[in-house]
Design a protein around this motif. Structure first.
Motif, short mmCIF file in Angstrom:
data_model
loop_
_atom_site.label_atom_id
_atom_site.label_comp_id
_atom_site.label_asym_id
_atom_site.label_seq_id
_atom_site.Cartn_x
_atom_site.Cartn_y
_atom_site.Cartn_z
N LEU A 225 30.64 -0.21 109.79
CA LEU A 225 30.77 -0.09 111.24
C LEU A 225 31.54 -1.27 111.82
O LEU A 225 32.39 -1.12 112.70
N PHE A 226 31.23 -2.46 111.33
CA PHE A 226 31.89 -3.66 111.84
C PHE A 226 33.39 -3.61 111.59
O PHE A 226 34.20 -3.89 112.48
N ASN A 227 33.79 -3.26 110.37
CA ASN A 227 35.22 -3.20 110.05
C ASN A 227 35.93 -2.14 110.89
O ASN A 227 37.09 -2.33 111.28
N ASP A 228 35.24 -1.04 111.17
CA ASP A 228 35.84 0.00 112.00
C ASP A 228 36.05 -0.50 113.44
O ASP A 228 37.08 -0.22 114.05
N MET A 229 35.06 -1.24 113.95
CA MET A 229 35.21 -1.81 115.30
C MET A 229 36.37 -2.81 115.36
O MET A 229 37.16 -2.81 116.31
N VAL A 230 36.47 -3.64 114.33
CA VAL A 230 37.54 -4.64 114.29
C VAL A 230 38.91 -3.97 114.28
O VAL A 230 39.85 -4.43 114.95
N SER A 231 39.03 -2.89 113.57
CA SER A 231 40.31 -2.20 113.49
C SER A 231 40.69 -1.53 114.81
O SER A 231 41.87 -1.27 115.05
N LYS A 232 39.72 -1.25 115.67
CA LYS A 232 40.00 -0.54 116.91
C LYS A 232 39.90 -1.42 118.16
O LYS A 232 40.15 -0.95 119.27
N VAL A 233 39.51 -2.68 118.00
CA VAL A 233 39.22 -3.50 119.16
C VAL A 233 40.46 -3.75 120.02
O VAL A 233 40.36 -3.96 121.23
N THR A 234 41.64 -3.72 119.42
CA THR A 234 42.87 -3.96 120.18
C THR A 234 43.52 -2.68 120.68
O THR A 234 44.50 -2.74 121.43
N THR A 235 42.98 -1.54 120.30
CA THR A 235 43.60 -0.26 120.71
C THR A 235 42.72 0.53 121.67
O THR A 235 43.25 1.26 122.52
N TYR B 226 40.39 1.31 124.86
CA TYR B 226 40.38 0.81 126.24
C TYR B 226 39.02 0.20 126.57
O TYR B 226 37.97 0.73 126.19
N SER B 227 39.05 -0.92 127.28
CA SER B 227 37.83 -1.58 127.76
C SER B 227 37.94 -1.77 129.26
O SER B 227 38.78 -2.54 129.74
N TYR B 228 37.10 -1.07 130.02
CA TYR B 228 37.21 -1.15 131.48
C TYR B 228 36.78 -2.51 132.02
O TYR B 228 37.12 -2.88 133.15
N THR B 229 36.04 -3.29 131.23
CA THR B 229 35.64 -4.63 131.65
C THR B 229 36.51 -5.71 131.04
O THR B 229 36.44 -6.87 131.46
N GLY B 230 37.32 -5.34 130.06
CA GLY B 230 38.08 -6.34 129.33
C GLY B 230 37.24 -7.11 128.34
O GLY B 230 37.71 -8.08 127.74
N GLY B 231 35.98 -6.69 128.16
CA GLY B 231 35.07 -7.36 127.26
C GLY B 231 34.31 -6.39 126.39
O GLY B 231 34.72 -5.24 126.19
N ASP B 232 33.16 -6.84 125.88
CA ASP B 232 32.41 -6.06 124.91
C ASP B 232 31.83 -4.78 125.50
O ASP B 232 31.83 -3.72 124.86
N LEU C 170 32.45 -1.06 124.02
CA LEU C 170 31.36 -0.26 123.47
C LEU C 170 31.26 1.11 124.16
O LEU C 170 30.91 2.11 123.52
N ASN C 171 31.52 1.15 125.46
CA ASN C 171 31.49 2.43 126.16
C ASN C 171 32.55 3.38 125.64
O ASN C 171 32.33 4.59 125.55
N THR C 172 33.71 2.83 125.29
CA THR C 172 34.76 3.68 124.73
C THR C 172 34.46 4.04 123.28
O THR C 172 34.69 5.19 122.86
N TYR C 173 33.96 3.10 122.52
CA TYR C 173 33.69 3.34 121.11
C TYR C 173 32.59 4.37 120.93
O TYR C 173 32.70 5.27 120.08
#
Length: 464
Positions: free
Chosen positions: A95-105, A107-113, A117-120
């Motif tokens: 799960l962690f590696n999957d999040m890392v691969s998608k963290v830059t692609t 969308y984050s409406y808060t610009g943060g975690d 997480l809401n998008t993920y």
């Protein structure tokens, strides 16, 4: 295998007896920090469940049942978005590696975690509600859900409380309170005077054991000396001003003797008692003195008075430590604000007095009528603190204290009702301050006109 609660305290995570410092500035920093420390500890230490709590949460009841939660649990806010202030996660390298691969692609409406997480976890609003009452047999007989929703009991939003002035759930069953109102955090002393739920945080703070010397009851030993210094400095400043203005010309014994005689005479005030003529400057002046008062003096004085208040408040807010106890913070705030205003506006009135004296000297006219001599009563007026000045000063002090205190005295707990009363009190305070500043400035200018030929006796009040 172990279970652990992680509570973000400033910039440090407390994890199973050790601290992991993680400074989070953006998602990129989050990835670097977690990849190098958090991930390694969680994945390879045998931890099977982690309960994460924001720094602005307070646990008011046992939350061990959260470890019964599935792979990911959080609370739903505003009917559509999860809040990351309270989460239960199951450490997983995949799960962690999957999040890392998608963290830059993603969308984050808060610009943060939280936005990430809401998008993920798309579709989180449709996840089933976590029920800790379900037996272990039933839970083990079903597939572990990818995500579950926590009830409001585990993430009680103070913002929602303030809207309705009550909790949306049974208050006795609350587990975690989350102080989500932006800058109004429970560790700042002023929030106790605005938000009733902060009382819970303060009560728990006062019950804290002494883990380090001087930390019992939530005290900070490093602030104790600073608080004492901040408390004494304004007092010594006022005493010094009093000494400069009065005690250099009259001894303490003379002042004590004067007070004693006033007391023996039944507390009768001298010629400077409050009358309609002493309150209204335009009525006590002769036509000649009143004609010399600049027409713009009142407006300028009002502006400077409000400016002095703003500067005093700014200085007070900057010097008073944010995390002192509520009553300590309030006392220091009033003390520094009153002292700052006294010095600033008092100095301004002294300049106006000197200005009036200079205008009278340049005019070369005879004195229009002495305020220090009463021709009708045939005695010299005492140059003591003018009662009208006391009237204005005490009036402003009373309104300044009453404005934020009335809602608490009346027992009003609703945020908007408190703010409404404070605004109403503030308007009354501003009106009185407008009237007082104009008249005090006129009185100071006329005193200068009257004293052009004399070296005026030092006054016991800096404002007079």
């Amino acid at each position: 295998m172990c279970e652990c609660v992680i509570h973000l305290i400033g910039e440090a995570f407390f994890l199973c007896g050790c601290y992991i410092t993680i400074v989070i500035y953006s998602l990129e920093y989050l990835v670097d920090a977690v990849a190098q420390s958090f991930y390694i500890v969680l994945i390879y230490s045998g931890i099977i469940a982690v309960v994460y709590l924001d720094a602005d949460t307070i646990v008011v009841k046992n939350i061990d049942d959260l470890f019964k939660c599935g792979k990911f649990c959080a609370n739903l806010k505003h009917s559509e978005r999860l809040n990351s202030g309270v989460m239960v996660v199951e450490p997983s390298a995949e799960l962690f590696n999957d999040m890392v691969s998608k963290v830059t692609t993603l969308y984050s409406y808060t610009g943060g975690d939280q936005g990430f997480l809401n998008t993920y976890y798309a579709g989180f609003e449709s996840a089933r509600v976590f029920n800790p009452e379900i037996s272990a047999e039933v839970v083990n007989s079903k597939p572990v859900p990818e995500m579950e929703r926590l009830s409001t009991l585990y993430n009680a939003d103070v913002g929602l409380y303030m809207l309705a002035n009550k909790w949306m759930v049974d208050e006795k069953e609350l587990r975690v309170i989350h102080y989500t109102l932006g800058p109004l955090k429970p560790w700042d002393w002023w929030t106790s005077w605005l938000l009733k739920p902060v009382d819970v945080w303060q009560n728990i703070r006062e019950q804290l054991d002494e883990t380090l010397p001087g930390t019992g009851g939530g005290r900070n030993p490093h602030d104790e000396f600073l608080v004492i210094f901040l408390f004494l400095l304004p007092l010594f400043t006022l005493l010094f001003c009093y000494y400069r203005s009065s005690l250099q010309t009259r001894s303490i014994c003379d002042h004590a003797r004067q007070i004693y005689y006033k007391f023996r005479s039944g507390g009768a005030l001298s010629y400077s008692a409050v009358t309609s003529s002493s309150i209204n400057s335009s009525q006590q002046l002769s036509n000649g003195a009143h004609a010399k008062v600049p027409v713009f003096l009142g407006g300028v004085s009002i502006f400077f008075c409000f400016l002095a208040v703003l500067v005093a408040l700014a200085v007070s807010g900057s010097v008073v430590p944010r995390q002192v106890k509520p009553w300590t913070g309030l006392l220091l705030m009033y003390e520094w604000t009153f002292t700052g205003f006294f010095l600033l506006f008092g100095g301004y009135l002294h300049l106006i007095y000197r200005w009036g004296k200079m205008v009278a000297s340049q005019g070369g006219s005879s004195r229009p009528g002495s305020l220090d001599y009463d021709s009708e009563k045939g005695h010299q007026r005492q140059v003591s603190c003018d009662a009208a000045t006391w009237y204005y000063g005490l009036g402003m002090a009373f309104l300044a204290i009453a404005t934020p205190s009335v809602p608490c005295i009346l027992g009003i707990t609703a945020l908007f009702s408190r703010l409404g009363l404070m605004v109403a009190g503030g308007l009354i305070f501003a009106s009185f301050m407008t009237y007082a500043s104009e008249h005090l400035a006129i009185r100071s200018f006329v005193r200068g006109l009257e004293d052009r030929d004399t070296s005026r006796t030092r006054n016991s009040c800096f404002l007079c």
